[in-house]
Design a protein around this motif. Structure first.
Motif, PDB file in Angstrom:
ATOM      1  N   PRO A 201       0.805  -1.232   0.000  1.00  0.00           N
ATOM      2  CA  PRO A 201       0.000   0.000   0.000  1.00  0.00           C
ATOM      3  C   PRO A 201       0.837   1.281   0.000  1.00  0.00           C
ATOM      4  N   ASP A 202       2.019   1.227   0.633  1.00  0.00           N
ATOM      5  CA  ASP A 202       2.832   2.441   0.774  1.00  0.00           C
ATOM      6  C   ASP A 202       4.041   2.472  -0.159  1.00  0.00           C
ATOM      7  N   LEU A 203       4.338   1.341  -0.811  1.00  0.00           N
ATOM      8  CA  LEU A 203       5.565   1.261  -1.614  1.00  0.00           C
ATOM      9  C   LEU A 203       5.311   1.141  -3.113  1.00  0.00           C
ATOM     10  N   ASP A 204       4.180   0.605  -3.492  1.00  0.00           N
ATOM     11  CA  ASP A 204       3.920   0.318  -4.906  1.00  0.00           C
ATOM     12  C   ASP A 204       4.038   1.581  -5.758  1.00  0.00           C
ATOM     13  N   GLY A 205       4.849   1.505  -6.809  1.00  0.00           N
ATOM     14  CA  GLY A 205       5.008   2.625  -7.730  1.00  0.00           C
ATOM     15  C   GLY A 205       6.037   3.661  -7.307  1.00  0.00           C
ATOM     16  N   LYS A 206       6.656   3.471  -6.147  1.00  0.00           N
ATOM     17  CA  LYS A 206       7.584   4.492  -5.642  1.00  0.00           C
ATOM     18  C   LYS A 206       9.050   4.218  -5.986  1.00  0.00           C
ATOM     19  N   ILE A 207       9.345   3.034  -6.535  1.00  0.00           N
ATOM     20  CA  ILE A 207      10.735   2.694  -6.813  1.00  0.00           C
ATOM     21  C   ILE A 207      11.081   3.019  -8.263  1.00  0.00           C
ATOM     22  N   HIS A 208      12.055   3.907  -8.427  1.00  0.00           N
ATOM     23  CA  HIS A 208      12.628   4.249  -9.732  1.00  0.00           C
ATOM     24  C   HIS A 208      14.114   3.909  -9.642  1.00  0.00           C
ATOM     25  N   LEU A 209      14.590   3.066 -10.543  1.00  0.00           N
ATOM     26  CA  LEU A 209      16.002   2.670 -10.509  1.00  0.00           C
ATOM     27  C   LEU A 209      16.577   2.849 -11.906  1.00  0.00           C
ATOM     28  N   ILE A 210      17.696   3.565 -11.984  1.00  0.00           N
ATOM     29  CA  ILE A 210      18.321   3.874 -13.271  1.00  0.00           C
ATOM     30  C   ILE A 210      19.788   3.438 -13.213  1.00  0.00           C
ATOM     31  N   VAL A 211      20.216   2.643 -14.193  1.00  0.00           N
ATOM     32  CA  VAL A 211      21.589   2.133 -14.199  1.00  0.00           C
ATOM     33  C   VAL A 211      22.032   1.944 -15.645  1.00  0.00           C
ATOM     34  N   GLY A 212      23.331   2.024 -15.885  1.00  0.00           N
ATOM     35  CA  GLY A 212      23.860   1.814 -17.231  1.00  0.00           C
ATOM     36  C   GLY A 212      24.078   0.336 -17.514  1.00  0.00           C
ATOM     37  N   THR A 213      23.906  -0.052 -18.766  1.00  0.00           N
ATOM     38  CA  THR A 213      24.136  -1.458 -19.132  1.00  0.00           C
ATOM     39  C   THR A 213      25.628  -1.797 -19.140  1.00  0.00           C
ATOM     40  N   ALA A 214      26.484  -0.767 -19.116  1.00  0.00           N
ATOM     41  CA  ALA A 214      27.933  -0.984 -19.053  1.00  0.00           C
ATOM     42  C   ALA A 214      28.470  -0.491 -17.715  1.00  0.00           C
ATOM     43  N   ASP A 215      27.661  -0.627 -16.655  1.00  0.00           N
ATOM     44  CA  ASP A 215      28.084  -0.118 -15.341  1.00  0.00           C
ATOM     45  C   ASP A 215      29.477  -0.642 -14.984  1.00  0.00           C
ATOM     46  N   THR A 216      30.320   0.268 -14.541  1.00  0.00           N
ATOM     47  CA  THR A 216      31.721  -0.014 -14.259  1.00  0.00           C
ATOM     48  C   THR A 216      31.909  -1.144 -13.242  1.00  0.00           C
ATOM     49  N   PHE A 217      30.961  -1.269 -12.307  1.00  0.00           N
ATOM     50  CA  PHE A 217      31.070  -2.269 -11.235  1.00  0.00           C
ATOM     51  C   PHE A 217      30.035  -3.386 -11.378  1.00  0.00           C
ATOM     52  N   TYR A 218      29.514  -3.557 -12.581  1.00  0.00           N
ATOM     53  CA  TYR A 218      28.579  -4.658 -12.876  1.00  0.00           C
ATOM     54  C   TYR A 218      27.286  -4.568 -12.062  1.00  0.00           C
ATOM     55  N   LEU A 219      26.876  -3.359 -11.703  1.00  0.00           N
ATOM     56  CA  LEU A 219      25.707  -3.204 -10.835  1.00  0.00           C
ATOM     57  C   LEU A 219      24.381  -3.353 -11.569  1.00  0.00           C
ATOM     58  N   ASP A 220      24.424  -3.450 -12.898  1.00  0.00           N
ATOM     59  CA  ASP A 220      23.196  -3.684 -13.654  1.00  0.00           C
ATOM     60  C   ASP A 220      22.650  -5.092 -13.410  1.00  0.00           C
ATOM     61  N   GLY A 221      23.533  -6.034 -13.078  1.00  0.00           N
ATOM     62  CA  GLY A 221      23.095  -7.418 -12.840  1.00  0.00           C
ATOM     63  C   GLY A 221      22.146  -7.535 -11.664  1.00  0.00           C
ATOM     64  N   SER A 222      22.517  -6.930 -10.553  1.00  0.00           N
ATOM     65  CA  SER A 222      21.671  -6.963  -9.363  1.00  0.00           C
ATOM     66  C   SER A 222      20.361  -6.226  -9.602  1.00  0.00           C
ATOM     67  N   ALA A 223      20.426  -5.120 -10.338  1.00  0.00           N
ATOM     68  CA  ALA A 223      19.213  -4.343 -10.643  1.00  0.00           C
ATOM     69  C   ALA A 223      18.213  -5.191 -11.433  1.00  0.00           C
ATOM     70  N   LYS A 224      18.722  -6.014 -12.357  1.00  0.00           N
ATOM     71  CA  LYS A 224      17.835  -6.898 -13.134  1.00  0.00           C
ATOM     72  C   LYS A 224      17.122  -7.895 -12.223  1.00  0.00           C
ATOM     73  N   LEU A 225      17.837  -8.427 -11.244  1.00  0.00           N
ATOM     74  CA  LEU A 225      17.216  -9.380 -10.306  1.00  0.00           C
ATOM     75  C   LEU A 225      16.156  -8.686  -9.454  1.00  0.00           C
ATOM     76  N   PHE A 226      16.441  -7.464  -9.020  1.00  0.00           N
ATOM     77  CA  PHE A 226      15.465  -6.723  -8.217  1.00  0.00           C
ATOM     78  C   PHE A 226      14.219  -6.420  -9.042  1.00  0.00           C
ATOM     79  N   LYS A 227      14.428  -6.048 -10.305  1.00  0.00           N
ATOM     80  CA  LYS A 227      13.290  -5.818 -11.203  1.00  0.00           C
ATOM     81  C   LYS A 227      12.463  -7.095 -11.356  1.00  0.00           C
ATOM     82  N   ALA A 228      13.132  -8.227 -11.516  1.00  0.00           N
ATOM     83  CA  ALA A 228      12.426  -9.504 -11.667  1.00  0.00           C
ATOM     84  C   ALA A 228      11.590  -9.816 -10.426  1.00  0.00           C
TER      85      ALA A 228
END
Length: 278
Positions: A201-228
């Motif tokens: 009820p309080d969280l839905d729609g509030k998460i915006h996450l922006i990352v590069g597909t060539a992130d220097t520290f491979y942080l796009d991988g974790s973001a994909k799992l969180f999105k899933a």
């Protein structure tokens, strides 16, 4: 700036002697999240002309600040009206810069096939491995390094009063008990999955996450799992994977190094002041 909406920016420094405290309550660093929510924000709103409600409080941070803002939004969903977290540190520890901390026999230095775990890349080339980074940090000392900083936030306290290491600095072996503690307390994806009915009820729609597909520290991988995870929960969320962008040029468009920040600011303004024209 004419190209920014009228709003009050509060720039918080999350650095301390042990690294970055991430605004998370921690047995090692203390109750930073609680202090922010229960003490600092009420004090601010008593002194300045602020909305003083969730629809006028927004979060934005990059890298460790990206993790901190994701954490604050998910830990205190009633307090904030949305986070715009950019290139956040791992939000799902099944991909901790490419390492699955929960895998049987997990090793921070080596993949199951024995090859090295990379940590830093540039234009497709590996610049440094996890092992190189960890051992460099070890030489620099016990405090303030990035990997040690994670342990000060996420780990249980050891008998010596210091945080328990998540992995053995000599061999790279991950401590399964410490990883389990990390999962239970600070894995954002796990936390949202486990508590979604209460959080929705309080969280839905509030998460915006922006990352590069060539992130220097491979942080796009974790973001994909969180999105899933959020997609499985049928949650409303906004994930943007910017093609070719790294950790350091995410905000830049052409000559404008703050282009993404301006977009984010107007998106925030649209939530706080719906229907108002630019």
């Amino acid at each position: 700036k004419k190209d920014m909406p009228p709003m009050i920016w509060v720039l918080l420094d999350e650095s301390g002697p042990t690294g970055t405290h991430e605004f998370a309550d921690s047995v090692n660093n203390g109750p930073w999240g609680h202090a922010l929510i229960a003490e600092y924000i009420p004090w601010l709103e008593s002194r300045y002309r602020m909305d003083g409600k969730a629809s006028g409080r927004f979060l934005n941070g990059h890298s460790s600040g990206g993790w901190a803002t994701l954490w604050l939004q998910t830990a205190y969903p009633k307090t904030f009206g949305g986070t715009w977290s950019t290139s956040p540190d791992p939000s799902d520890f099944h991909d901790f810069t490419g390492i699955d901390l929960y895998a049987t026999g997990a090793n921070a230095y080596r993949k199951p096939d024995g090859s090295a775990n990379p940590l830093v890349r540039d234009k497709g080339q590996v610049i440094a491995t996890f092992e190189t980074f960890a051992k460099l940090e070890r030489v620099l000392g016990s405090y303030g390094g990035q990997l040690a900083s994670f342990e000060w936030v996420f780990s249980p306290r050891g008998k010596d009063g210091r945080p328990q290491p998540m992995f053995n600095r000599d061999t790279g072996a991950v401590d399964a008990d410490v990883a389990a503690y990390w999962r239970e307390h600070y894995d954002i994806s796990q936390r949202v999955r486990t508590n979604w009915p209460a959080l929705k009820p309080d969280l839905d729609g509030k998460i915006h996450l922006i990352v590069g597909t060539a992130d220097t520290f491979y942080l796009d991988g974790s973001a994909k799992l969180f999105k899933a995870t959020l997609d499985e929960l049928h949650a409303k969320s906004d994930f943007r994977f910017l093609p070719g962008k790294t950790h350091f040029d995410l905000y830049t468009e052409g000559e404008d190094r703050q282009a993404l920040l301006k977009k984010i600011a107007w998106e925030m303004y649209g939530v706080a002041r719906p229907g108002q024209k630019r």
